[in-house]
Scaffold this motif. Sequence first.
Motif, PDB file in Angstrom:
ATOM      1  N   TRP A 184       0.950  -1.244  -0.023  1.00  9.02           N
ATOM      2  CA  TRP A 184       0.008  -0.027  -0.124  1.00  9.02           C
ATOM      3  C   TRP A 184       0.938   1.352   0.343  1.00  9.02           C
ATOM      4  CZ3 TRP A 184      -3.713   1.497   4.652  1.00  9.02           C
ATOM      5  CH2 TRP A 184      -4.444   2.353   4.082  1.00  9.02           C
ATOM      6  N   TYR A 200      -2.907   4.316  -7.875  1.00  9.25           N
ATOM      7  CA  TYR A 200      -3.928   4.142  -6.814  1.00  9.25           C
ATOM      8  C   TYR A 200      -4.713   2.834  -6.952  1.00  9.25           C
ATOM      9  CZ  TYR A 200      -2.494   9.035  -6.280  1.00  9.25           C
ATOM     10  OH  TYR A 200      -1.810  10.158  -5.654  1.00  9.25           O
ATOM     11  N   HIS A 201      -4.905   2.186  -8.035  1.00  7.06           N
ATOM     12  CA  HIS A 201      -5.348   1.041  -8.152  1.00  7.06           C
ATOM     13  C   HIS A 201      -4.949  -0.064  -7.159  1.00  7.06           C
ATOM     14  CE1 HIS A 201      -8.129  -2.152  -9.666  1.00  7.06           C
ATOM     15  NE2 HIS A 201      -7.064  -2.692 -10.103  1.00  7.06           N
ATOM     16  N   THR A 231      -5.350   0.778  -3.464  1.00  5.93           N
ATOM     17  CA  THR A 231      -6.694   0.359  -3.157  1.00  5.93           C
ATOM     18  C   THR A 231      -6.960  -1.053  -2.889  1.00  5.93           C
ATOM     19  OG1 THR A 231      -7.761   2.208  -4.528  1.00  5.93           O
ATOM     20  CG2 THR A 231      -9.118   0.524  -3.865  1.00  5.93           C
ATOM     21  N   ARG A 232      -6.372  -1.973  -3.599  1.00 11.11           N
ATOM     22  CA  ARG A 232      -6.182  -3.406  -3.523  1.00 11.11           C
ATOM     23  C   ARG A 232      -5.469  -3.792  -2.306  1.00 11.11           C
ATOM     24  NH1 ARG A 232      -8.608  -6.933  -7.362  1.00 11.11           N
ATOM     25  NH2 ARG A 232      -9.360  -5.831  -9.298  1.00 11.11           N
ATOM     26  N   ARG A 273      -4.922  -2.019   0.293  1.00 10.72           N
ATOM     27  CA  ARG A 273      -5.610  -1.523   1.358  1.00 10.72           C
ATOM     28  C   ARG A 273      -6.741  -2.529   1.656  1.00 10.72           C
ATOM     29  NH1 ARG A 273      -7.578   3.972   0.380  1.00 10.72           N
ATOM     30  NH2 ARG A 273      -9.427   2.793  -0.715  1.00 10.72           N
ATOM     31  N   ALA A 274      -7.561  -3.119   0.868  1.00 13.95           N
ATOM     32  CA  ALA A 274      -8.472  -4.062   1.048  1.00 13.95           C
ATOM     33  C   ALA A 274      -7.829  -5.366   1.420  1.00 13.95           C
ATOM     34  CB  ALA A 274      -9.160  -4.388  -0.341  1.00 13.95           C
TER      35      ALA A 274
END
Length: 88
Positions: A42, A51-52, A55-56, A58-59
């Motif tokens: 992250w 940012y993609h 985001t992954r 972070r998930a």
Amino acid sequence: MDVFPDFGGVGAAGQLRTVVGALLMVVLITAVLMLIVCAVSWAVAASNGNYHAATRARAGLFVAVGAAALAGAGVAWTNFLLNIGSHL
């Protein structure tokens, strides 16, 4: 005629506690390792502007935290049920 539960029906409760504890410890170790990997991913992705991927990652971090929390709660729940069962 009196009906009572068979307390001797579940043998080796101590071994069950050890096996469940060991399995959940493996889950906790894996979750913590994934937490570290996702946090680093992250940070790297966010610093590079991807940012993609951020985001992954972070998930994945949130999933790892949830898995660690559920595994820790599973150990506590199993120990609670085994202790209550022995006092009935």
